[in-house]
Write a protein that holds these residues in place. Structure first.
Motif, short mmCIF file in Angstrom:
data_model
loop_
_atom_site.label_atom_id
_atom_site.label_comp_id
_atom_site.label_asym_id
_atom_site.label_seq_id
_atom_site.Cartn_x
_atom_site.Cartn_y
_atom_site.Cartn_z
N GLN A 20 41.92 42.70 31.86
CA GLN A 20 41.78 44.15 31.80
C GLN A 20 40.33 44.57 31.63
OE1 GLN A 20 44.40 45.21 28.60
NE2 GLN A 20 46.22 44.69 29.74
N ALA A 21 39.40 43.65 31.56
CA ALA A 21 38.02 43.95 31.27
C ALA A 21 37.22 44.37 32.50
CB ALA A 21 37.37 42.74 30.61
N ASN A 141 26.22 43.47 35.63
CA ASN A 141 27.42 42.93 36.27
C ASN A 141 27.55 43.64 37.61
OD1 ASN A 141 28.08 41.36 34.01
ND2 ASN A 141 29.35 42.97 33.12
N ASP A 142 27.58 42.88 38.70
CA ASP A 142 27.72 43.45 40.03
C ASP A 142 29.17 43.23 40.48
OD1 ASP A 142 27.35 44.52 42.52
OD2 ASP A 142 25.84 43.07 43.16
N TRP A 143 29.99 44.26 40.29
CA TRP A 143 31.41 44.20 40.61
C TRP A 143 31.56 44.41 42.11
CZ3 TRP A 143 34.29 42.73 36.55
CH2 TRP A 143 33.74 42.92 35.27
N ALA A 144 31.34 43.35 42.90
CA ALA A 144 31.30 43.46 44.34
C ALA A 144 32.17 42.44 45.08
CB ALA A 144 29.85 43.32 44.82
N GLN A 151 43.03 32.17 46.48
CA GLN A 151 41.83 31.69 45.79
C GLN A 151 41.84 32.23 44.36
OE1 GLN A 151 39.39 29.66 47.22
NE2 GLN A 151 40.86 29.53 48.90
N PRO A 152 41.13 31.57 43.43
CA PRO A 152 41.03 32.12 42.07
C PRO A 152 40.38 33.51 42.10
CG PRO A 152 40.14 29.89 42.17
CD PRO A 152 40.41 30.32 43.58
N ARG A 153 40.81 34.37 41.20
CA ARG A 153 40.25 35.72 41.12
C ARG A 153 38.76 35.62 40.79
NH1 ARG A 153 42.27 40.93 40.43
NH2 ARG A 153 40.85 42.31 39.30
N PRO A 154 37.90 36.35 41.52
CA PRO A 154 36.47 36.28 41.23
C PRO A 154 36.15 36.86 39.85
CG PRO A 154 36.91 37.89 42.96
CD PRO A 154 38.21 37.24 42.63
N ARG A 155 35.05 36.43 39.28
CA ARG A 155 34.64 36.91 37.96
C ARG A 155 34.32 38.40 37.97
NH1 ARG A 155 29.58 35.30 34.18
NH2 ARG A 155 30.29 36.48 32.39
#
Length: 174
Positions: A20-21, A141-144, A151-155
């Motif tokens: 949720q972050a 943090n570049d939420w892009a 695939q694993p969820r990106p950071r």
């Protein structure tokens, strides 16, 4: 209750805050071609550092964007020329807000806030990804990243908005 089941439950519970972050949209779907109030939720800073700026990069086709002012923050609007001008209430529109920033405020890591943009959505249905750059006292943090199925969820995933065809939207009878 088995120990294995209990461990799985505990593991899932520990993952909830991290899931949720991310910077997310309050409304994750909207009708293609409609007006939309984009509410970006910011739930934390950058590795404990307070957020000092948020920049939203609007995908092509998102037009008429206007940020909601926030006390203690200054807004900046980066514009770009439109390849295809359009008419808005009898006035020709030749450029659009391509990015909107809020700067100069302070959102501590332990606090939560929302950043709001009113805009018009493209008429073509489909999923759109919206990049959000979060700058902090230390780091950013570049939420892009665009998640890839399987695939694993990106950071740092981009905020997702699903544009629905008008026929799929809930219609109230007249």
């Amino acid at each position: 209750m088995s120990l294995k089941y209990l461990a799985a439950l505990l593991g899932a519970a520990l993952c909830l805050p991290a899931a949720q972050a991310h910077i997310t949209l309050e409304q994750k779907s909207a009708v293609a071609g409609s007006s939309y109030k984009a509410v970006f939720r910011v739930g934390h800073g950058c590795d404990g550092a307070a957020t000092t700026a948020i920049t939203v990069f609007l995908p092509e086709g998102f037009v008429g964007a206007k940020p909601m002012p926030k006390a203690g923050w200054q807004t900046e609007i980066g514009k770009e020329k439109l390849a295809q001008p359009y008419d808005s209430h009898g006035t020709p529109v030749t450029e659009r807000a391509a990015q909107i920033s809020w700067r100069g405020g302070l959102l501590r890591d332990a606090e939560y806030d929302e950043f709001v943009i009113s805009l018009s959505l493209p008429a073509t249905p489909g999923k759109r990804w919206i990049r959000v750059l979060q700058q902090c006292e230390k780091g950013q943090n570049d939420w892009a990243a665009i998640p890839v199925e399987g695939q694993p969820r990106p950071r740092f995933p981009a905020a997702a908005l699903d544009l629905l065809p008008a026929a799929e939207a809930h219609v109230h009878p007249h």
